[in-house]
Scaffold this motif. Structure first.
Motif: not given
Length: 278
Positions: A118-128, A152-162
């Motif tokens: 969900d957040l990746a979709e928002v980040g793609a539209r609203r990167p700022a 990773a691309e749309s959020l510009g963040a490191t994705i960590i799995s747990a």
């Protein structure tokens, strides 16, 4: 009513007293009350924030409820231990989450895979709006390869799995400096103070997973496995402490040493060492 500077004598819980009973059905489907102490909870939180590299300057956001172990340990206890700011979202709304990240300068959040999508979709539209976010830890379900790359691309963040359980908290994670494919191919390696092994159905053969892929072995922190589980005849009796006796706890999860999401079953234990002092 006059405020007290300290708890009344005899009522302050000791570090090994049960302070949390959290009900879960887990993989087995049997309802059980998982009992944790200050030692079992804080030992996991300490290893978790050390692995992820969180500090007092970070701003954490939690969208899971406090009645869930994710929300309680990493949305309530972790910020207190860090002395860091936390932003709590009571109902998940991805657009609102992006607003909060932007307004509060959120740097870290933890949630399940659907939240990441969900957040990746928002980040793609609203990167700022998500520019301050540097890490998203995803647990609860495998991260599809396409989603990991898109997030990773749309959020510009490191994705960590747990991976973890109510009984243990987070048990394995990837590391912030791991190659990106680790997040969608594995659940990482054990946190400090945790040992895993993979056994067959009869538990006659096993392959230890000490810290496969990790650069160094950190010293043990303390016991993170719950003090007991109440309500299930096949689980430790109330008040038992399997971790402090170095006993193995069967997780009923499927795993393999190369990629802890496939084949066999897994068992876990933690090592008692330095203790949290109440």
């Amino acid at each position: 009513m006059r405020a007290r500077s300290s708890p009344p004598a005899g009522r302050r819980p000791a570090a090994d007293d049960v302070v949390q009973i959290l009900f879960t059905s887990g993989t087995t489907g049997e309802p059980k009350g998982v009992m944790h102490t200050s030692n079992t909870l804080f030992s996991n939180v300490r290893g978790y924030i050390g692995r992820i590299g969180l500090g007092a300057a970070d701003v954490l956001m939690m969208s899971s409820p406090m009645a869930h172990q994710t929300g309680f340990m990493y949305g309530l206890m972790a910020p207190i231990l860090l002395g860091a700011k936390v932003v709590l979202q009571d109902i998940w709304q991805p657009e609102e989450a992006a607003d909060l990240i932007e307004a509060e300068g959120v740097t870290f959040t933890m949630a399940s895979t659907p939240f990441l999508s969900d957040l990746a979709e928002v980040g793609a539209r609203r990167p700022a709006s998500v520019r301050s976010l540097r890490m998203f830890l995803s647990a609860g379900a495998p991260i599809p390869r396409v989603l990991a790359r898109r997030a990773a691309e749309s959020l510009g963040a490191t994705i960590i799995s747990a991976w973890g359980m109510t009984e243990n908290g987070a048990t394995t994670t990837t590391r912030p400096d791991d190659p990106p494919e680790k997040a969608f191919e594995t659940d990482g390696c054990p946190l400090p103070g945790v040992e895993l092994r993979v056994v067959d159905a009869e538990a006659s053969r096993c392959r230890p997973i000490r810290r496969a892929g990790c650069r160094s072995a950190a010293p043990a922190i303390s016991s993170a496995i719950c003090a007991g589980r109440n309500g299930s005849p096949r689980t430790p009796r109330a008040g038992s402490r399997p971790a402090t006796s170095r006993a193995w706890m069967r997780t009923a999860m499927s795993a393999s040493p190369a990629a802890p999401r496939t084949s066999s079953s897994a068992a876990a234990r933690t090592f008692p060492s330095s203790r949290w002092r109440a």
